[in-house]
Design a protein around this motif. Structure first.
Motif, PDB file in Angstrom:
ATOM      1  N   LYS A   1       0.849  -1.184   0.000  1.00 33.68           N
ATOM      2  CA  LYS A   1       0.000   0.000   0.000  1.00 33.68           C
ATOM      3  C   LYS A   1       0.887   1.236   0.000  1.00 33.68           C
ATOM      4  O   LYS A   1       1.536   1.556   0.987  1.00 33.68           O
ATOM      5  CB  LYS A   1      -0.930  -0.013   1.218  1.00 33.68           C
ATOM      6  CG  LYS A   1      -1.958  -1.139   1.165  1.00 33.68           C
ATOM      7  CD  LYS A   1      -2.914  -1.080   2.346  1.00 33.68           C
ATOM      8  CE  LYS A   1      -3.952  -2.196   2.253  1.00 33.68           C
ATOM      9  NZ  LYS A   1      -4.904  -2.171   3.387  1.00 33.68           N
ATOM     10  N   VAL A   2       0.908   1.923  -1.150  1.00 33.97           N
ATOM     11  CA  VAL A   2       1.809   3.053  -1.326  1.00 33.97           C
ATOM     12  C   VAL A   2       1.039   4.231  -1.895  1.00 33.97           C
ATOM     13  O   VAL A   2      -0.039   4.075  -2.471  1.00 33.97           O
ATOM     14  CB  VAL A   2       2.972   2.684  -2.271  1.00 33.97           C
ATOM     15  CG1 VAL A   2       3.822   1.565  -1.678  1.00 33.97           C
ATOM     16  CG2 VAL A   2       2.449   2.275  -3.649  1.00 33.97           C
ATOM     17  N   GLU A   3       1.604   5.426  -1.746  1.00 34.42           N
ATOM     18  CA  GLU A   3       1.004   6.617  -2.323  1.00 34.42           C
ATOM     19  C   GLU A   3       1.477   6.781  -3.765  1.00 34.42           C
ATOM     20  O   GLU A   3       2.626   6.466  -4.094  1.00 34.42           O
ATOM     21  CB  GLU A   3       1.394   7.852  -1.507  1.00 34.42           C
ATOM     22  CG  GLU A   3       0.758   7.880  -0.125  1.00 34.42           C
ATOM     23  CD  GLU A   3       1.054   9.186   0.599  1.00 34.42           C
ATOM     24  OE1 GLU A   3       1.704  10.071  -0.019  1.00 34.42           O
ATOM     25  OE2 GLU A   3       0.636   9.319   1.755  1.00 34.42           O
ATOM     26  N   LEU A   4       0.588   7.263  -4.613  1.00 31.17           N
ATOM     27  CA  LEU A   4       0.921   7.445  -6.012  1.00 31.17           C
ATOM     28  C   LEU A   4       0.429   8.807  -6.485  1.00 31.17           C
ATOM     29  O   LEU A   4      -0.762   9.119  -6.365  1.00 31.17           O
ATOM     30  CB  LEU A   4       0.282   6.339  -6.862  1.00 31.17           C
ATOM     31  CG  LEU A   4       0.554   6.393  -8.366  1.00 31.17           C
ATOM     32  CD1 LEU A   4       2.043   6.245  -8.648  1.00 31.17           C
ATOM     33  CD2 LEU A   4      -0.239   5.307  -9.079  1.00 31.17           C
ATOM     34  N   ASN A   5       1.335   9.618  -7.000  1.00 32.94           N
ATOM     35  CA  ASN A   5       1.003  10.925  -7.556  1.00 32.94           C
ATOM     36  C   ASN A   5       0.632  10.719  -9.022  1.00 32.94           C
ATOM     37  O   ASN A   5       1.503  10.658  -9.899  1.00 32.94           O
ATOM     38  CB  ASN A   5       2.199  11.871  -7.416  1.00 32.94           C
ATOM     39  CG  ASN A   5       1.869  13.276  -7.875  1.00 32.94           C
ATOM     40  OD1 ASN A   5       1.012  13.483  -8.733  1.00 32.94           O
ATOM     41  ND2 ASN A   5       2.567  14.257  -7.309  1.00 32.94           N
ATOM     42  N   LEU A   6      -0.662  10.628  -9.305  1.00 31.07           N
ATOM     43  CA  LEU A   6      -1.106  10.337 -10.664  1.00 31.07           C
ATOM     44  C   LEU A   6      -0.766  11.465 -11.630  1.00 31.07           C
ATOM     45  O   LEU A   6      -0.465  11.221 -12.812  1.00 31.07           O
ATOM     46  CB  LEU A   6      -2.610  10.069 -10.679  1.00 31.07           C
ATOM     47  CG  LEU A   6      -3.055   8.760 -10.021  1.00 31.07           C
ATOM     48  CD1 LEU A   6      -4.577   8.660 -10.023  1.00 31.07           C
ATOM     49  CD2 LEU A   6      -2.457   7.564 -10.750  1.00 31.07           C
ATOM     50  N   ALA A   7      -0.805  12.703 -11.166  1.00 25.49           N
ATOM     51  CA  ALA A   7      -0.471  13.824 -12.042  1.00 25.49           C
ATOM     52  C   ALA A   7       0.978  13.720 -12.518  1.00 25.49           C
ATOM     53  O   ALA A   7       1.273  13.890 -13.705  1.00 25.49           O
ATOM     54  CB  ALA A   7      -0.706  15.142 -11.314  1.00 25.49           C
ATOM     55  N   ALA A   8       1.880  13.414 -11.585  1.00 22.89           N
ATOM     56  CA  ALA A   8       3.287  13.275 -11.962  1.00 22.89           C
ATOM     57  C   ALA A   8       3.477  12.086 -12.907  1.00 22.89           C
ATOM     58  O   ALA A   8       4.278  12.151 -13.849  1.00 22.89           O
ATOM     59  CB  ALA A   8       4.142  13.091 -10.711  1.00 22.89           C
TER      60      ALA A   8
END
Length: 357
Positions: A283-290
């Motif tokens: 479970k990780v964070e993902l910056n979709l914009a980047a």
């Protein structure tokens, strides 16, 4: 067809309940007999897999299905000693073989589409059927591949799953000669194997480790162009500097939130991340914009397929590939092998050698 008289009883290491390594115990079991389409293998070496073996022993594999006593051990190699009745003999008895540990149903949609690695009814040796911590196993004859002459049983067991897996990870990521590949958790058996395959495919290879002691060991292997301590505050800057601004492919099978930040930060525009499992939960964070602004991709690979196995073993032949072997143990000391993996002391594969069959 029989090559010789096979004893009715074999030695094995079994678990009668889930628990710590002490639940592994010696037992005499009936020697299995192959049915139609199957083969009897005299086990000579079996890898110890941190998930399929160690976590399985502790009861942490959600899709495991078996009754006790159960024989663990999935990734193995040995000698072909018998075919089941009316089974087509593709290789002669006595052949040195490596076993593909995944058994697909052949009838579900993924199988029909030629993607058996995603079989809805997939079975695994040692996980949904008896395994290879024993003198003999029975497996589908179709799951056998003859060993190249330069590959030992120990090496074959060490590469049987990780080699084709690393190959399909890199090919699914569109690897090209000259790419820079970053391998997270480089000291693991999957990490070292990813480096072996990436170099054979003409890539520059960087690695990370969270252990200062393992960093020196990895540097001595000469598999990596550079190894970075991922705990260091300047780890990302080091990777970007050594890769010329960012890496083309990251192999991240760890799933650690902190390591994931390093994965995405190190990725160049048009870069690809590939993962097969997540030791730390995933479970990780993902910056979709980047992600979309840099046209990057994240690819999940469940397991190897027939094409990647064929390509990997061709690479073994062409480049005389060998795995990184951390240590070997006799069958009766398999509990010690589990302890070594649980302590995360290994650099490369831990393998069990089986004798006396």
């Amino acid at each position: 067809m029989n090559s010789s008289r096979i004893e009715d009883v074999m030695q094995a290491m079994v678990i009668r309940r889930h628990g710590d390594p002490d639940v592994l115990e010696s037992a005499d079991l009936p020697t299995p007999r192959p049915g139609f389409g199957e083969a009897l293998i005299r086990v000579r070496a079996v890898s110890v897999n941190v998930f399929l073996d160690v976590a399985n022993r502790a009861g942490r594999v959600p899709f495991a299905r078996y009754d006790f006593p159960h024989v663990l051990g999935s990734e193995h190699a040995g000698e072909l000693v018998e075919y089941g009745p009316d089974t087509e003999a593709e290789f002669p008895l006595g052949s040195r073989v490596v076993v593909h540990n995944a058994i697909s149903c052949g009838t579900c949609k993924p199988c029909s589409d030629g993607r058996a690695e995603s079989c809805a009814n997939l079975e695994l040796v040692g996980v949904t059927r008896p395994g290879a911590y024993a003198q003999f196993t029975v497996v589908p004859a179709a799951n056998l591949r003859p060993l190249p002459q330069h590959v030992s049983f120990v090496e074959a067991a060490a590469m049987s799953v990780n080699g084709p897996l690393a190959t399909v990870q890199l090919t699914d990521a569109g690897v090209r000669a000259g790419d820079t590949v970053l391998v997270q958790g480089a000291a693991s058996s999957t990490g070292t194997m990813s480096a072996v395959v990436a170099r054979a495919l003409g890539c520059r290879v960087l690695g990370t480790t969270r252990s200062a002691a393992k960093l020196a060991e990895l540097e001595r292997l000469e598999l990596f162009d550079a190894v970075v301590d991922s705990n260091e505050p300047g780890a990302l800057d080091q990777i970007r500097e050594r890769s010329g601004g960012g890496v083309d492919i990251v192999v991240d099978n760890v799933g650690s939130p902190e390591l994931w930040k390093l994965t995405m930060g190190a990725l160049a525009p048009l870069g690809r991340v590939v993962s097969s499992g997540a030791m730390f939960g995933g479970k990780v964070e993902l910056n979709l914009a980047a992600l979309y602004l840099a046209s990057q991709r994240i690819i999940g690979v469940r397991s190897a397929n027939e094409a990647s196995r064929a390509l990997f073993w061709q690479l073994v032949e062409d480049h005389q590939l060998r795995p990184v072997i951390d240590s070997t143990f006799p069958l009766e000391a398999v509990a010690d092998a589990h302890r070594r993996l649980e302590a995360m002391s290994n650099v490369g594969r831990v393998v069990i050698e089986v004798a006396g069959a």
